[in-house]
Design a protein around this motif. Sequence first.
Motif, PDB file in Angstrom:
ATOM      1  N   UNK A 269      -2.778   8.396 -14.517  1.00 38.67           N
ATOM      2  CA  UNK A 269      -1.681   9.356 -14.421  1.00 38.67           C
ATOM      3  C   UNK A 269      -0.906   9.478 -15.732  1.00 38.67           C
TER       4      UNK A 269
ATOM      5  N   UNK B 158       9.526   9.629 -10.560  1.00 39.15           N
ATOM      6  CA  UNK B 158       9.731   8.893 -11.815  1.00 39.15           C
ATOM      7  C   UNK B 158       8.453   8.888 -12.644  1.00 39.15           C
ATOM      8  N   UNK B 159       8.643   8.831 -13.962  1.00 39.57           N
ATOM      9  CA  UNK B 159       7.511   8.868 -14.875  1.00 39.57           C
ATOM     10  C   UNK B 159       6.983   7.452 -15.095  1.00 39.57           C
ATOM     11  N   UNK B 160       6.531   6.817 -13.994  1.00 43.58           N
ATOM     12  CA  UNK B 160       6.048   5.437 -14.065  1.00 43.58           C
ATOM     13  C   UNK B 160       4.753   5.316 -13.277  1.00 43.58           C
TER      14      UNK B 160
ATOM     15  N   UNK C 202       3.441   5.586  -3.241  1.00 43.58           N
ATOM     16  CA  UNK C 202       4.659   6.269  -3.710  1.00 43.58           C
ATOM     17  C   UNK C 202       4.751   6.262  -5.228  1.00 43.58           C
ATOM     18  N   UNK C 203       4.343   5.151  -5.872  1.00 44.02           N
ATOM     19  CA  UNK C 203       4.394   5.126  -7.339  1.00 44.02           C
ATOM     20  C   UNK C 203       3.301   6.027  -7.929  1.00 44.02           C
ATOM     21  N   UNK C 204       2.319   6.408  -7.109  1.00 45.42           N
ATOM     22  CA  UNK C 204       1.308   7.368  -7.572  1.00 45.42           C
ATOM     23  C   UNK C 204       1.718   8.797  -7.200  1.00 45.42           C
ATOM     24  N   UNK C 205       3.020   8.967  -6.910  1.00 42.14           N
ATOM     25  CA  UNK C 205       3.635  10.279  -6.694  1.00 42.14           C
ATOM     26  C   UNK C 205       3.375  10.871  -5.313  1.00 42.14           C
ATOM     27  N   UNK C 206       3.025  10.048  -4.345  1.00 44.00           N
ATOM     28  CA  UNK C 206       2.871  10.567  -2.990  1.00 44.00           C
ATOM     29  C   UNK C 206       4.244  10.582  -2.319  1.00 44.00           C
TER      30      UNK C 206
ATOM     31  N   UNK D 143     -12.257   7.863  -5.270  1.00 46.64           N
ATOM     32  CA  UNK D 143     -11.194   8.562  -4.545  1.00 46.64           C
ATOM     33  C   UNK D 143      -9.844   7.928  -4.907  1.00 46.64           C
TER      34      UNK D 143
ATOM     35  N   UNK E 293      -6.239   0.899  -1.714  1.00 50.54           N
ATOM     36  CA  UNK E 293      -6.312   1.502  -0.385  1.00 50.54           C
ATOM     37  C   UNK E 293      -7.660   1.157   0.234  1.00 50.54           C
TER      38      UNK E 293
ATOM     39  N   UNK F 134     -10.441   3.927   0.979  1.00 51.53           N
ATOM     40  CA  UNK F 134     -10.871   4.900  -0.026  1.00 51.53           C
ATOM     41  C   UNK F 134     -11.873   4.271  -0.982  1.00 51.53           C
TER      42      UNK F 134
ATOM     43  N   UNK G 141      -2.476   7.540   3.926  1.00 52.00           N
ATOM     44  CA  UNK G 141      -2.621   6.078   3.939  1.00 52.00           C
ATOM     45  C   UNK G 141      -2.422   5.527   5.347  1.00 52.00           C
TER      46      UNK G 141
ATOM     47  N   UNK H 248      -4.611  13.752  -7.718  1.00 51.66           N
ATOM     48  CA  UNK H 248      -4.558  14.586  -6.524  1.00 51.66           C
ATOM     49  C   UNK H 248      -3.097  14.864  -6.153  1.00 51.66           C
ATOM     50  N   UNK H 249      -2.260  13.842  -6.272  1.00 50.70           N
ATOM     51  CA  UNK H 249      -0.848  13.989  -5.939  1.00 50.70           C
ATOM     52  C   UNK H 249      -0.163  14.937  -6.911  1.00 50.70           C
TER      53      UNK H 249
ATOM     54  N   UNK I 154       0.842  -1.209   0.000  1.00 49.94           N
ATOM     55  CA  UNK I 154       0.000   0.000   0.000  1.00 49.94           C
ATOM     56  C   UNK I 154       0.870   1.250   0.000  1.00 49.94           C
TER      57      UNK I 154
ATOM     58  N   UNK J  40      -6.509   9.441  -6.888  1.00 48.52           N
ATOM     59  CA  UNK J  40      -5.387   9.697  -5.977  1.00 48.52           C
ATOM     60  C   UNK J  40      -4.149  10.218  -6.709  1.00 48.52           C
ATOM     61  N   UNK J  41      -3.812   9.590  -7.827  1.00 43.63           N
ATOM     62  CA  UNK J  41      -2.623   9.988  -8.574  1.00 43.63           C
ATOM     63  C   UNK J  41      -2.716  11.426  -9.091  1.00 43.63           C
TER      64      UNK J  41
ATOM     65  N   UNK K 240      -6.434   3.164 -11.700  1.00 41.23           N
ATOM     66  CA  UNK K 240      -5.688   4.026 -10.784  1.00 41.23           C
ATOM     67  C   UNK K 240      -4.279   4.299 -11.321  1.00 41.23           C
ATOM     68  N   UNK K 241      -3.682   3.286 -11.958  1.00 44.30           N
ATOM     69  CA  UNK K 241      -2.332   3.459 -12.499  1.00 44.30           C
ATOM     70  C   UNK K 241      -2.362   4.227 -13.819  1.00 44.30           C
TER      71      UNK K 241
ATOM     72  N   UNK L 135      10.598   6.917  -6.049  1.00 39.13           N
ATOM     73  CA  UNK L 135       9.494   6.536  -6.949  1.00 39.13           C
ATOM     74  C   UNK L 135       8.632   7.728  -7.369  1.00 39.13           C
ATOM     75  N   UNK L 136       8.393   8.676  -6.414  1.00 34.96           N
ATOM     76  CA  UNK L 136       7.457   9.755  -6.721  1.00 34.96           C
ATOM     77  C   UNK L 136       8.036  10.783  -7.684  1.00 34.96           C
TER      78      UNK L 136
END
Lengths: 287, 364
Positions: free
Chosen positions: B159, B84-86, A191-195, B103, B96, B99, A204, B110-111, A186, B107-108, B155-156, B81-82
């Motif tokens: 972004x 990187x363009x992945x 983190x991979x979603x840029x958090x 939501x 999650x 959520x 989270x 929102x970030x 989780x 999430x992505x 979700x992935x 990770x946050x």
Amino acid sequence: MSSIRPRSAAAYWLAIPAGLWMLAAVVLPTLLILWVSLWGGQSVSPHNPITFDNYTRFLSNANYRWLILETLGQTAMIMGITGVLGYCIAYFLTVKVTSPAWRTALFLAFVIPFWTSTLIRAIAFVPFLGVNGLLNQALLALGLIERPIQAFLYSRLGVSMAQVSLYTLLASGPVVYMLNSIPPALREAAMTLKATPFTVFRRIILPLTLPGIVIGQVLVFLNVLADFITVTTVGGNKLAFLGNLILLFYEGSQIRATAVVSVLLMAVMLAGVAVALRIVDIRKVGG
Amino acid sequence: MAAPPPALPQLDLELRNIRKRYGGYTAVDGVSLQVPKGQFVCLLGPSGCGKTTTLRCVAGLEEPDAGDILIGGREVTRDPPWERDIAMMFQDFALFPHMSVAKQVGFGLEMQKKPRAEIARRVGEVLTAFEIDHLAERRPAQLSGGQKQRVALARAMITEPRILLLDEPIGALDYSLRETVMLELKSLQRRSGISFIWVTHDQNEAFSLGDLVVVMNHARIEQQGKPEEVLSRPRTAFVAGFIQGNNILRGKAAGAEAGLLRVDAPDGLFSVPLRGRPAPPRGSEVSFSVRAERLLESPGPEIGNRLSLRCNVVEYFGAYRRHVLEAKSGALVKYDQFGALPQSVSPGHLVSFGWKTEDGVLHA
């Protein structure tokens, strides 16, 4: 696994022994105390009329009202400190310590002191906090102070230090459990979603550990409210909270006043638990 | 030290000699890979071969001990990770639990600090595109496996990353769902132009989905190439054995002539094409493979490679019939018959088999 369905006859039969015990050891004494607190008249007797006089007399005394507020204030302060401290310890143990051997060692070091009784641990603070105590000796040796600090023992500061140390585990344990039940993926997914790490924590980790925080706070709340041992041993006779007042009235054979304070304390506890249950559904924890 | 070669801008991902050790255990040992724009890459291998660690290094969830990672030509080896363009899809979806689907999918964005109105609009679009708009207010606990998979993918994908990393993304799904989901994911990859790096231990997934299949074993890449290349020309005995339907024969090199290597095996002397490779020294241990469907029953005199085999078992697999045969040396050989041919070999029969020389594949 379970072959006994809820609401089946067998379920009720199995609940009977524990139910009878609870009735005899908890429900009946509680009702008895409630009844005694309502006894009126000049002399102590069950034949006197039922009245709220005992409560009005107690609450009309400004000293007692102040004591209620002080007890609640002390409880809130200990809840706050143990909450933050307990969460940090839980987070450190489960997230930051990655070696299983170290985690077990630290966890045991944290838990083992709690295998001794509360009374012993409370008394152990006397030689620790006293004028010639360990803490003063250490501070003197380090050159941080020039003469021993009197205020450690027989003071609110000392009682608070002891209570924080006694109850941090209660605040921490449920959080450790909740943190352990969060899959590492989780955190990684966020983190991979840029958090960023702080956002991961806020969005989270914190929401998912909230039930643990609330349960821990309930445990600390109930224990600090009921704690008269630490207050007596570390606070000496300079300090009293509601728990000590019960003891004081009881020793003075004022059983109606004893019952009144007991009922008031119980009411505060029930209100606190009710508030906690509104925040989290405890039945869902661990499910 | 020589300057590193300049990054190629047309590559979505480039790995240069990635190494990762955990204590005394080497998880990734010198992996290099180039992924051109919009490719579907499958990392295939048994568990513990380093494919997931490689993927996690690309995601930034692990930091390699050595080597460089470039995403879209930009060096990101030490970036978190946050940055990187992945985006990544996890094996158990990692939704999650607290959520709602809407939501979660937003999430992505929102970030990325997108305005509320834009998030709401795009979440709506994506939920519709993935046919999960009716689930918007549900929590993950109220979703089926297939629905969870769609939510995780939405979700992935929302972004719009350059690369989507997928760690056994359909391993948690019911078998009956997998084929449909595979087709959908393949067409999604084609339409979006996003490179997919798909980790799997399932060769059917790898060969039917991948533009590029990378076979890994013991922390190294054994072979990488187009699916048909890997299938028809396994480079090593490991790859040949990992792919279903290959017979591996072992022997000693016994000289080369006219582009053919003579292999002296316990069950005969065979010729295997060298295909431009230098001949191994005489007497060295070599192995080669022949696909089970390439064996010929009772071959004519023009077939040079032949051996007699006793049939042990015949199994039916719907599309084909598999015979498990035993050579004199005890080596087991598979022979697959496709189509509705009448059964000609039964258990107990001793039959002569052979194969055309060009069907032999010499291993490195």
